[in-house]
Scaffold this active site. Structure first.
Site, PDB file in Angstrom:
ATOM      1  N   SER A 135      94.172 128.186 -81.740  1.00 21.02           N
ATOM      2  CA  SER A 135      93.738 128.766 -80.567  1.00 21.02           C
ATOM      3  C   SER A 135      93.960 128.045 -79.399  1.00 21.02           C
ATOM      4  CB  SER A 135      92.531 129.727 -80.374  1.00 21.02           C
ATOM      5  OG  SER A 135      92.493 130.163 -79.205  1.00 21.02           O
ATOM      6  N   TYR A 147      83.460 131.868 -81.181  1.00 22.12           N
ATOM      7  CA  TYR A 147      84.636 131.887 -81.608  1.00 22.12           C
ATOM      8  C   TYR A 147      85.581 130.746 -81.498  1.00 22.12           C
ATOM      9  CZ  TYR A 147      89.544 133.336 -81.415  1.00 22.12           C
ATOM     10  OH  TYR A 147      90.847 133.505 -81.640  1.00 22.12           O
TER      11      TYR A 147
HETATM   12  N1  LIG Z   1      95.355 137.530 -79.497  1.00 25.82           N
HETATM   13  C1  LIG Z   1      94.825 136.432 -79.024  1.00 25.82           C
HETATM   14  O1  LIG Z   1      94.841 136.488 -77.764  1.00 25.82           O
HETATM   15  C2  LIG Z   1      94.679 135.206 -79.835  1.00 25.82           C
HETATM   16  C3  LIG Z   1      94.871 133.993 -79.616  1.00 25.82           C
HETATM   17  C4  LIG Z   1      94.870 132.902 -80.193  1.00 25.82           C
HETATM   18  C5  LIG Z   1      94.744 132.932 -81.452  1.00 25.82           C
HETATM   19  N2  LIG Z   1      94.614 134.419 -82.082  1.00 25.82           N
HETATM   20  C6  LIG Z   1      94.496 134.387 -83.402  1.00 25.82           C
HETATM   21  O2  LIG Z   1      95.512 135.061 -84.017  1.00 25.82           O
HETATM   22  C7  LIG Z   1      95.302 135.202 -85.340  1.00 25.82           C
HETATM   23  C8  LIG Z   1      95.918 136.741 -85.502  1.00 25.82           C
HETATM   24  O3  LIG Z   1      95.171 137.594 -84.552  1.00 25.82           O
HETATM   25  P1  LIG Z   1      96.026 138.671 -83.450  1.00 25.82           P
HETATM   26  O4  LIG Z   1      95.947 138.362 -82.137  1.00 25.82           O
HETATM   27  O5  LIG Z   1      97.337 138.994 -84.133  1.00 25.82           O
HETATM   28  O6  LIG Z   1      94.945 140.110 -84.042  1.00 25.82           O
HETATM   29  P2  LIG Z   1      95.166 141.166 -84.871  1.00 25.82           P
HETATM   30  O7  LIG Z   1      96.458 142.094 -84.613  1.00 25.82           O
HETATM   31  O8  LIG Z   1      93.829 141.957 -84.630  1.00 25.82           O
HETATM   32  O9  LIG Z   1      95.190 140.571 -86.184  1.00 25.82           O
HETATM   33  C9  LIG Z   1      94.119 140.017 -87.196  1.00 25.82           C
HETATM   34  C10 LIG Z   1      94.820 140.185 -88.548  1.00 25.82           C
HETATM   35  O10 LIG Z   1      93.772 139.737 -89.489  1.00 25.82           O
HETATM   36  C11 LIG Z   1      93.723 140.219 -90.684  1.00 25.82           C
HETATM   37  N3  LIG Z   1      92.312 140.138 -91.159  1.00 25.82           N
HETATM   38  C12 LIG Z   1      91.092 140.169 -90.401  1.00 25.82           C
HETATM   39  N4  LIG Z   1      90.013 139.885 -91.412  1.00 25.82           N
HETATM   40  C13 LIG Z   1      90.734 139.988 -92.657  1.00 25.82           C
HETATM   41  C14 LIG Z   1      90.212 139.655 -93.802  1.00 25.82           C
HETATM   42  N5  LIG Z   1      88.733 139.736 -94.180  1.00 25.82           N
HETATM   43  N6  LIG Z   1      91.018 139.519 -94.892  1.00 25.82           N
HETATM   44  C15 LIG Z   1      92.395 139.436 -94.766  1.00 25.82           C
HETATM   45  N7  LIG Z   1      92.899 139.788 -93.316  1.00 25.82           N
HETATM   46  C16 LIG Z   1      92.177 139.895 -92.347  1.00 25.82           C
HETATM   47  C17 LIG Z   1      93.796 141.724 -89.987  1.00 25.82           C
HETATM   48  O11 LIG Z   1      94.319 142.598 -90.953  1.00 25.82           O
HETATM   49  P3  LIG Z   1      93.348 143.748 -91.638  1.00 25.82           P
HETATM   50  O12 LIG Z   1      92.344 144.236 -90.990  1.00 25.82           O
HETATM   51  O13 LIG Z   1      94.385 144.561 -92.482  1.00 25.82           O
HETATM   52  O14 LIG Z   1      92.619 143.161 -92.865  1.00 25.82           O
HETATM   53  C18 LIG Z   1      95.106 141.424 -89.093  1.00 25.82           C
HETATM   54  O15 LIG Z   1      96.287 141.568 -89.872  1.00 25.82           O
HETATM   55  C19 LIG Z   1      93.762 135.183 -85.475  1.00 25.82           C
HETATM   56  O16 LIG Z   1      93.398 134.129 -86.234  1.00 25.82           O
HETATM   57  C20 LIG Z   1      93.340 135.288 -83.929  1.00 25.82           C
HETATM   58  O17 LIG Z   1      91.920 134.466 -84.078  1.00 25.82           O
HETATM   59  C21 LIG Z   1      94.517 135.474 -81.397  1.00 25.82           C
END
Ligand SMILES: NC(=O)c1ccc[n+]([C@@H]2O[C@H](COP(=O)([O-])OP(=O)(O)OC[C@H]3O[C@@H](n4cnc5c(N)ncnc54)[C@H](OP(=O)(O)O)[C@@H]3O)[C@@H](O)[C@H]2O)c1
Length: 223
Positions: A135, A147
């Site tokens: 991130s 976080y």
């Molecule tokens: N959105 C942002 O601004 C942003 C910025 C920088 C980095 N990120 C990072 O990007 C990554 C993806 O996030 P996103 O933004 O795409 O959010 P998201 O749409 O909420 O996706 C999160 C994913 O993680 C999965 N997940 C959560 N807990 C899990 C577990 N215990 N076991 C297996 N899968 C799990 C969820 O699937 P299930 O709930 O179906 O398990 C979902 O597919 C994360 O690492 C987040 O920290 C996000």
């Protein structure tokens, strides 16, 4: 031969967008997340080169079984994307909930380690590629962010793994997005990055010439 990518957090946001982009680019994709209905629907949308593998990244056993099912179905594993992650409902060291910190660390840190542990033997065979979602919050300080500190771990580990994997012809990349419009946030963020932007970055790293170890891609919304 068709290459295979294993993705954690494939049920929504960045992981689902990367699955669609990789499939469109000719990769087989193995979709891992807890929401079985969502990954099965995505696998059905993507066709026979996609496999839905329900599981939890906080359970090493789930990941080991899923990687075994992936290599069994597709004949090997060329890349793994440790992408599953969560944020915190209540930020702050004094205000925050220590139980929520434990779940955060289990998913954002242990989940990445378990994904690497499960995937590395197959990746070594393929001289493959490990990609992690870090991130912007893992490369600059944000006041009091717990976080963000989990993402500093991801950035540190990714750099260390890039040095280790280079010894056997493997590569490791950390993707560092700023704010992305996904279910990570309760409200829509239409003026921020789109998950497709992050998927583009993952595909760039995966498709780079083998001489080019793309260590980090940092992308920020312009607004
Ligand atoms: N959105 C942002 O601004 C942003 C910025 C920088 C980095 N990120 C990072 O990007 C990554 C993806 O996030 P996103 O933004 O795409 O959010 P998201 O749409 O909420 O996706 C999160 C994913 O993680 C999965 N997940 C959560 N807990 C899990 C577990 N215990 N076991 C297996 N899968 C799990 C969820 O699937 P299930 O709930 O179906 O398990 C979902 O597919 C994360 O690492 C987040 O920290 C996000």
């Amino acid at each position: 031969m068709t290459k295979t990518l294993f993705i954690t957090g494939a049920s929504s946001g960045i992981g689902a967008a990367t699955a669609r982009a990789a499939a469109a680019n000719g990769w087989n994709v193995a979709l891992f997340a807890r929401s079985q209905d969502k990954i099965e629907a995505l696998a059905a949308e993507l066709g026979e080169g996609a496999l839905a593998l329900p599981g939890d990244v906080t359970r090493l056993d789930d990941l080991e079984k899923a990687v075994a099912a992936t290599t069994e179905a597709f004949g090997g594993l060329d890349a793994a994307f440790a992408n599953a992650g969560k944020g915190l409902d209540t930020p702050g060291t004094v205000e925050g909930d220590p139980e929520e910190w434990r779940r955060l660390v289990d998913i954002n840190i242990m989940g990445v380690l378990y994904t690497a542990r499960a995937a590395l033997p197959a990746l070594k065979t393929a001289k493959g590629h490990l990609v992690m979602t870090g991130s912007a919050a893992g490369r600059r300080h944000i006041p009091g962010s717990i976080y963000g500190a989990t993402k500093w771990f991801v950035h540190g580990y990714a750099g260390n793994m890039a040095d280790e994997m280079r010894d056997w012809g493997g590569r490791c990349t950390v993707i560092a997005p700023g704010m992305v419009d996904t279910a990570f946030f309760d409200e829509a963020k239409p003026d921020k990055l789109h998950p497709d932007d992050v998927a583009d970055a993952v595909l760039h790293a995966l498709n780079a010439d083998p001489r080019n170890g793309v260590r980090e891609i940092f992308l920020m919304p312009q607004s």
